[in-house]
Scaffold this active site. Structure first.
Site, PDB file in Angstrom:
ATOM      1  N   ALA A  82      48.879 -38.193  30.605  1.00  0.00           N
ATOM      2  CA  ALA A  82      49.297 -37.311  31.701  1.00  0.00           C
ATOM      3  C   ALA A  82      49.247 -35.879  31.181  1.00  0.00           C
ATOM      4  CB  ALA A  82      50.720 -37.661  32.110  1.00  0.00           C
ATOM      5  N   GLY A 130      48.903 -42.015  29.784  1.00  0.00           N
ATOM      6  CA  GLY A 130      48.232 -42.298  31.056  1.00  0.00           C
ATOM      7  C   GLY A 130      46.769 -42.696  30.870  1.00  0.00           C
ATOM      8  N   GLU A 151      46.923 -46.240  30.204  1.00  0.00           N
ATOM      9  CA  GLU A 151      47.299 -46.918  31.461  1.00  0.00           C
ATOM     10  C   GLU A 151      46.122 -46.979  32.437  1.00  0.00           C
ATOM     11  OE1 GLU A 151      50.734 -44.236  31.612  1.00  0.00           O
ATOM     12  OE2 GLU A 151      51.917 -45.956  32.246  1.00  0.00           O
ATOM     13  N   GLU A 170      54.546 -42.029  24.779  1.00  0.00           N
ATOM     14  CA  GLU A 170      55.484 -41.292  25.637  1.00  0.00           C
ATOM     15  C   GLU A 170      56.845 -41.068  24.995  1.00  0.00           C
ATOM     16  OE1 GLU A 170      53.449 -43.642  26.711  1.00  0.00           O
ATOM     17  OE2 GLU A 170      52.533 -43.031  28.600  1.00  0.00           O
TER      18      GLU A 170
HETATM   19  N1  COA Z   1      48.243 -32.885  28.392  1.00  0.00           N
HETATM   20  C1  COA Z   1      47.856 -31.623  28.427  1.00  0.00           C
HETATM   21  N2  COA Z   1      47.044 -31.063  27.506  1.00  0.00           N
HETATM   22  C2  COA Z   1      46.631 -31.852  26.512  1.00  0.00           C
HETATM   23  C3  COA Z   1      46.994 -33.205  26.405  1.00  0.00           C
HETATM   24  C4  COA Z   1      47.840 -33.734  27.407  1.00  0.00           C
HETATM   25  N3  COA Z   1      48.212 -35.007  27.430  1.00  0.00           N
HETATM   26  N4  COA Z   1      46.430 -33.714  25.296  1.00  0.00           N
HETATM   27  C5  COA Z   1      45.711 -32.732  24.734  1.00  0.00           C
HETATM   28  N5  COA Z   1      45.843 -31.598  25.461  1.00  0.00           N
HETATM   29  C6  COA Z   1      45.242 -30.298  25.204  1.00  0.00           C
HETATM   30  C7  COA Z   1      45.908 -29.576  24.052  1.00  0.00           C
HETATM   31  O1  COA Z   1      47.084 -28.923  24.483  1.00  0.00           O
HETATM   32  C8  COA Z   1      44.806 -28.639  23.667  1.00  0.00           C
HETATM   33  O2  COA Z   1      44.759 -27.577  24.592  1.00  0.00           O
HETATM   34  P1  COA Z   1      44.632 -26.034  24.078  1.00  0.00           P
HETATM   35  O3  COA Z   1      43.328 -25.990  23.322  1.00  0.00           O
HETATM   36  O4  COA Z   1      44.611 -25.243  25.344  1.00  0.00           O
HETATM   37  O5  COA Z   1      45.811 -25.796  23.185  1.00  0.00           O
HETATM   38  C9  COA Z   1      43.551 -29.450  23.876  1.00  0.00           C
HETATM   39  O6  COA Z   1      43.898 -30.470  24.795  1.00  0.00           O
HETATM   40  C10 COA Z   1      43.032 -30.107  22.607  1.00  0.00           C
HETATM   41  O7  COA Z   1      44.088 -30.890  22.061  1.00  0.00           O
HETATM   42  P2  COA Z   1      44.576 -30.779  20.535  1.00  0.00           P
HETATM   43  O8  COA Z   1      45.984 -31.291  20.475  1.00  0.00           O
HETATM   44  O9  COA Z   1      44.340 -29.396  20.007  1.00  0.00           O
HETATM   45  O10 COA Z   1      43.557 -31.799  19.832  1.00  0.00           O
HETATM   46  P3  COA Z   1      43.796 -32.591  18.470  1.00  0.00           P
HETATM   47  O11 COA Z   1      42.479 -33.160  18.107  1.00  0.00           O
HETATM   48  O12 COA Z   1      44.485 -31.751  17.474  1.00  0.00           O
HETATM   49  O13 COA Z   1      44.788 -33.782  18.858  1.00  0.00           O
HETATM   50  C11 COA Z   1      45.629 -35.584  20.237  1.00  0.00           C
HETATM   51  C12 COA Z   1      44.394 -34.788  19.753  1.00  0.00           C
HETATM   52  C13 COA Z   1      45.163 -36.530  21.329  1.00  0.00           C
HETATM   53  C14 COA Z   1      46.208 -36.376  19.055  1.00  0.00           C
HETATM   54  C15 COA Z   1      46.702 -34.605  20.768  1.00  0.00           C
HETATM   55  O14 COA Z   1      46.073 -33.731  21.708  1.00  0.00           O
HETATM   56  C16 COA Z   1      47.852 -35.273  21.470  1.00  0.00           C
HETATM   57  O15 COA Z   1      48.728 -35.814  20.823  1.00  0.00           O
HETATM   58  N6  COA Z   1      47.872 -35.203  22.823  1.00  0.00           N
HETATM   59  C17 COA Z   1      48.962 -35.725  23.612  1.00  0.00           C
HETATM   60  C18 COA Z   1      48.939 -37.231  23.652  1.00  0.00           C
HETATM   61  C19 COA Z   1      50.126 -37.756  24.418  1.00  0.00           C
HETATM   62  O16 COA Z   1      51.265 -37.631  24.037  1.00  0.00           O
HETATM   63  N7  COA Z   1      49.840 -38.361  25.582  1.00  0.00           N
HETATM   64  C20 COA Z   1      50.838 -38.929  26.430  1.00  0.00           C
HETATM   65  C21 COA Z   1      51.178 -37.972  27.515  1.00  0.00           C
HETATM   66  S1  COA Z   1      52.424 -38.660  28.595  1.00  0.00           S
END
Ligand code: COA
Length: 260
Positions: free
Chosen positions: A66, A111, A114, A134
């Site tokens: 999400a 998500g 999911e 989450e």
């Molecule tokens: N929602 C909104 N933005 C997200 C996102 C999410 N779920 N996941 C990644 N992004 C964005 C980051 O904020 C970043 O944006 P920015 O460049 O404007 O700062 C961009 O996507 C790239 O992500 P980044 O975190 O820099 O990549 P990474 O390779 O270092 O890490 C992940 C990848 C997937 C490990 C990390 O992005 C992450 O943990 N994301 C969230 C996962 C999560 O908790 N999902 C459940 C949500 S309920």
């Protein structure tokens, strides 16, 4: 048809939906849910489309969950509807009545996982990662994850993943039955498309009826499920394609299905 947050490609007999917010790792925001909902309706209504593939743009993410910026704005009242929006779209995928295959090309978190769970079959790239992180954000899965993951991998594995927020490799996801098979990223779409082409070469009404019976098995009692299957079996016995399929076998030739 063009969408702000996804690409929609109509091929012969099937469609490919590509989630397309690469700068946010295809995170699922409101606009994406609206676009996905419309794309799913398009597939439901198009009699030339018999199956679909959902994948993510690029080589890094299927969907990273999400949209956390939108999630952060929720409170105890709006959170219910926030959850329902995702649940409705994912329910529409599961109950589309046509096979939907997830081609998971990278992170499938929250998500994103999911969404993959709402598809009927999941193929993963070797670099894909799965998880319901989450709890790291102080929340729980809200787009059907607690229900579908438990049904697919069992409640103990589901609890292990959801309560710890741990992220697992595609290889481990295959071991627990979360994905059907794992492929090199460069081959993933070719494999998924070949598989879908196999499905769409079959009698479509039989495929739909089989899929509806499989989906119904998750929701009906064993007896109701058997009755549902018999009703579908009877319906299909009344189709031209059933007569053609069985006749072709007896005449030792390849069946030519009309979809009727
Ligand atoms: N929602 C909104 N933005 C997200 C996102 C999410 N779920 N996941 C990644 N992004 C964005 C980051 O904020 C970043 O944006 P920015 O460049 O404007 O700062 C961009 O996507 C790239 O992500 P980044 O975190 O820099 O990549 P990474 O390779 O270092 O890490 C992940 C990848 C997937 C490990 C990390 O992005 C992450 O943990 N994301 C969230 C996962 C999560 O908790 N999902 C459940 C949500 S309920």
């Amino acid at each position: 048809m063009t969408f702000e947050t996804l690409l929609f490609e109509k091929k012969i007999g099937y469609a490919i939906i590509t989630l397309n917010r690469p700068d946010k790792l295809n995170a699922l925001n409101n606009q994406l849910f609206s676009d996905l909902s419309q794309a799913v309706s398009l597939i439901a209504d198009d009699t030339e489309i018999h199956a679909a593939i959902i994948t993510g743009t690029g080589s890094k993410a299927f969907a990273a969950g999400a949209d956390i910026a939108e999630l952060h704005e929720q409170d105890d009242l709006s959170g219910v509807e926030f959850s329902k929006i995702g649940q409705r779209v994912f329910d529409a995928i599961e109950h589309l009545g046509k096979p939907v295959i997830a081609a998971v090309n990278g992170f499938a978190l929250g998500g994103g996982c999911e969404l993959a769970l709402s598809c009927h079959i999941r193929f993963a790239a070797a670099n894909a990662k799965f998880g319901q992180p989450e709890v790291n954000l102080g929340i729980l899965p809200g787009y059907g994850g607690t229900q579908r993951l438990s049904r697919i991998v069992g409640s103990a594995k589901s609890a292990e993943l959801i309560l710890s927020g741990m992220i697992i490799t595609a290889e481990n996801a295959e071991k627990i039955g979360l994905v059907n098979s794992v492929h090199e990223l460069s081959y993933l779409m070719e494999f998924a498309e070949k598989f879908v082409q196999t499905i769409v070469s079959k009698a479509p009404l039989a495929v739909y009826a089989a899929l509806q019976s499989i989906v119904a098995s998750k929701e009906l009692s064993p007896e109701e499920g058997m009755n549902f299957e018999s009703r579908k079996f009877g319906e299909i016995c009344g189709t031209d394609d059933f007569k053609e399929g069985t006749k072709a076998f007896l005449e030792k030739r390849t069946a030519v299905f009309s979809g009727k």
